[in-house]
Design a protein around this motif. Structure first.
Motif, PDB file in Angstrom:
ATOM      1  N   LEU A   3      20.844   3.599   3.551  1.00 48.22           N
ATOM      2  CA  LEU A   3      21.525   2.540   2.807  1.00 48.22           C
ATOM      3  C   LEU A   3      22.522   1.804   3.700  1.00 48.22           C
ATOM      4  CD1 LEU A   3      22.001   1.201   0.037  1.00 48.22           C
ATOM      5  CD2 LEU A   3      23.749   2.959  -0.401  1.00 48.22           C
ATOM      6  N   VAL A   4      23.288   2.552   4.461  1.00 44.54           N
ATOM      7  CA  VAL A   4      24.246   1.978   5.404  1.00 44.54           C
ATOM      8  C   VAL A   4      24.501   2.999   6.510  1.00 44.54           C
ATOM      9  CG1 VAL A   4      26.221   2.798   4.055  1.00 44.54           C
ATOM     10  CG2 VAL A   4      26.560   0.950   5.687  1.00 44.54           C
ATOM     11  N   SER A   5      24.651   2.531   7.723  1.00 42.38           N
ATOM     12  CA  SER A   5      24.937   3.447   8.829  1.00 42.38           C
ATOM     13  C   SER A   5      26.231   3.037   9.519  1.00 42.38           C
ATOM     14  CB  SER A   5      23.787   3.454   9.842  1.00 42.38           C
ATOM     15  OG  SER A   5      23.914   2.401  10.773  1.00 42.38           O
ATOM     16  N   SER A   6      26.746   3.948  10.326  1.00 37.44           N
ATOM     17  CA  SER A   6      28.000   3.686  11.034  1.00 37.44           C
ATOM     18  C   SER A   6      27.864   2.560  12.056  1.00 37.44           C
ATOM     19  CB  SER A   6      28.486   4.959  11.726  1.00 37.44           C
ATOM     20  OG  SER A   6      27.478   5.479  12.588  1.00 37.44           O
ATOM     21  N   LYS A   7      26.632   2.160  12.334  1.00 37.77           N
ATOM     22  CA  LYS A   7      26.421   1.043  13.258  1.00 37.77           C
ATOM     23  C   LYS A   7      26.995  -0.245  12.672  1.00 37.77           C
ATOM     24  CE  LYS A   7      22.894  -0.591  16.463  1.00 37.77           C
ATOM     25  NZ  LYS A   7      21.503  -0.401  16.933  1.00 37.77           N
ATOM     26  N   GLU A   8      27.097  -0.284  11.358  1.00 34.30           N
ATOM     27  CA  GLU A   8      27.611  -1.465  10.669  1.00 34.30           C
ATOM     28  C   GLU A   8      29.133  -1.461  10.548  1.00 34.30           C
ATOM     29  OE1 GLU A   8      25.227  -2.169   7.010  1.00 34.30           O
ATOM     30  OE2 GLU A   8      23.893  -0.658   7.871  1.00 34.30           O
ATOM     31  N   THR A   9      29.755  -0.356  10.942  1.00 33.60           N
ATOM     32  CA  THR A   9      31.223  -0.263  10.852  1.00 33.60           C
ATOM     33  C   THR A   9      31.802   0.262  12.165  1.00 33.60           C
ATOM     34  OG1 THR A   9      31.036   1.969   9.905  1.00 33.60           O
ATOM     35  CG2 THR A   9      31.226   0.118   8.352  1.00 33.60           C
ATOM     36  N   PRO A  10      31.576  -0.446  13.269  1.00 39.64           N
ATOM     37  CA  PRO A  10      32.096   0.035  14.554  1.00 39.64           C
ATOM     38  C   PRO A  10      33.616   0.161  14.545  1.00 39.64           C
ATOM     39  CG  PRO A  10      31.466  -2.280  14.704  1.00 39.64           C
ATOM     40  CD  PRO A  10      30.959  -1.786  13.378  1.00 39.64           C
ATOM     41  N   GLY A  11      34.099   1.228  15.143  1.00 41.08           N
ATOM     42  CA  GLY A  11      35.542   1.413  15.246  1.00 41.08           C
ATOM     43  C   GLY A  11      36.170   2.190  14.111  1.00 41.08           C
ATOM     44  N   VAL A  12      35.370   2.574  13.112  1.00 41.33           N
ATOM     45  CA  VAL A  12      35.924   3.324  11.974  1.00 41.33           C
ATOM     46  C   VAL A  12      35.787   4.826  12.202  1.00 41.33           C
ATOM     47  CG1 VAL A  12      35.786   3.736   9.489  1.00 41.33           C
ATOM     48  CG2 VAL A  12      35.496   1.419  10.389  1.00 41.33           C
ATOM     49  N   ILE A  13      34.575   5.276  12.513  1.00 38.78           N
ATOM     50  CA  ILE A  13      34.400   6.687  12.887  1.00 38.78           C
ATOM     51  C   ILE A  13      34.527   6.752  14.399  1.00 38.78           C
ATOM     52  CG2 ILE A  13      32.909   8.709  12.815  1.00 38.78           C
ATOM     53  CD1 ILE A  13      31.527   7.590  10.410  1.00 38.78           C
ATOM     54  N   VAL A  14      35.723   7.022  14.843  1.00 37.07           N
ATOM     55  CA  VAL A  14      36.026   7.011  16.280  1.00 37.07           C
ATOM     56  C   VAL A  14      36.629   8.347  16.696  1.00 37.07           C
ATOM     57  CG1 VAL A  14      37.533   6.020  18.049  1.00 37.07           C
ATOM     58  CG2 VAL A  14      36.317   4.524  16.483  1.00 37.07           C
TER      59      VAL A  14
END
Length: 340
Positions: free
Chosen positions: A214-225
């Motif tokens: 549905l959604v991956s961390s590739k779409e939210t760079p810098g959040v799971i760091v």
């Protein structure tokens, strides 16, 4: 004054002058090492980390002598549990630890004074939400059963972040508490509607007849760091060693680009994987070089994303009562070493 007395007097004066000169030279030689010693740690800097791919370049820096090149001796210690890393850090058994930014916030809130001084990597597809194909958006999760690790950590924080952007909360869904791995397995088995999980469960979900990412961390760079944090007392006392660690990391990232085959062998071994397994997972993360760190930390005039992520994490952990008070975020973030 007789001639013999003048000769003796002159000799005494000359000797006194020579002694003074030597004392002066000796003093200058002693002062410089003393100043250096005050800024550099003479022992071994121990860093705790789990076997997560994002920390792998640290092992390259150790193996290839990049840390030593910059005057610091580093030893990596595998400590899988974030809780155990915090305990070791509090006891000064290790001087630093690699962990997600949101976890570092928890550490600071627990009274263990740390400083995040280097961003290591960001999840770039390694984490995600898998769901049944009829669930086309996050808003479609309303009333659905979602497998999620609710004990805190990156998955929990990231999912809350995603829901918040859509104006949703946990009250809108049915949360089933389980580890990220168990959540992925439960979804693939068709037992739940969606799951917040990571690889290889994201890939496994797409192999089913009913699932998709549905959604991956590739779409939210810098959040799971993931960041590297050192004890604050260490950073304050040994800035030269902190700078050496940062530069050693940069060298490791560069070596990965110029000598990928050798670097991958080193990292795969450190992660307990085959080279093939390791290289397959590389696209799931993006490593931060100096340019990436400059962007992520920002400047005094324009703070980077690390401040926003830390702020959101602190607010969430406080709301969920996982911490008792909001920590001083400015105290635990220091980007001055990344630009030296």
């Amino acid at each position: 004054m007789c001639k013999s007395f003048r000769n003796v007097f002159s000799l005494v004066m000359v000797l006194a002058l020579v002694a003074a000169l030597f004392a002066g030279c000796g003093g200058s030689k002693e002062t410089k090492p003393a100043e250096t010693a005050a800024k550099a740690y003479n022992g071994t800097v121990k860093i705790g980390a789990s076997s997560w791919i994002g920390y792998a370049p640290l092992y390259v820096a150790v193996e290839k002598g990049f840390f030593k090149k910059h005057g610091v001796d580093v030893e990596m210690q595998t400590i899988q549990s974030a809780g155990d890393r915090k305990t070791a850090l509090a006891a000064d058994k290790i001087q630093g630890m690699a962990s997600t930014v949101d976890t570092q916030v928890m550490t600071q809130a627990a009274g263990i004074k740390i400083v995040q001084m280097l961003a290591l990597d960001t999840s770039s597809g390694g984490d995600g939400v898998v769901a049944k194909k009829e669930i086309a958006s996050l808003k479609d999760l309303k009333g659905k059963t979602v497998g999620l690790d609710t004990t805190g950590g990156a998955s929990y924080f990231w999912f809350q972040y995603l829901l918040g952007k859509e104006g949703l909360s946990f009250n809108d869904i049915k949360v089933q508490s389980m580890t990220a791995g168990d959540a992925g397995a439960a979804f693939v088995a068709g037992k739940i509607d969606a799951a917040v999980t990571w690889q290889p469960w994201l890939t496994n979900a797409t192999k089913t007849s009913f699932g998709h990412v549905l959604v991956s961390s590739k779409e939210t760079p810098g959040v799971i760091v993931d960041s590297l944090a050192l004890r604050k007392d260490f950073v304050d006392k040994y800035p030269d060693s902190v700078e050496g660690i940062v530069k050693g990391w940069y060298d490791a990232i560069e070596y990965m680009k110029t000598n990928p085959e050798d670097a991958n062998k080193i990292m795969a071994k450190a992660m307990g994987q085959s080279v093939e397994e390791f290289t397959q997972s590389l696209p799931d993360v993006e490593f931060y070089d100096q340019a990436g760190n400059k962007t992520y930390f920002g400047t005094d005039g324009k703070k980077g994303l690390i401040y926003e992520v830390s702020e959101k994490a602190a607010d969430l952990w406080l709301k969920e009562k996982l911490i008792q008070e909001k920590p001083n975020l400015d105290e635990m973030i220091n980007g001055s070493f990344i630009v030296k």
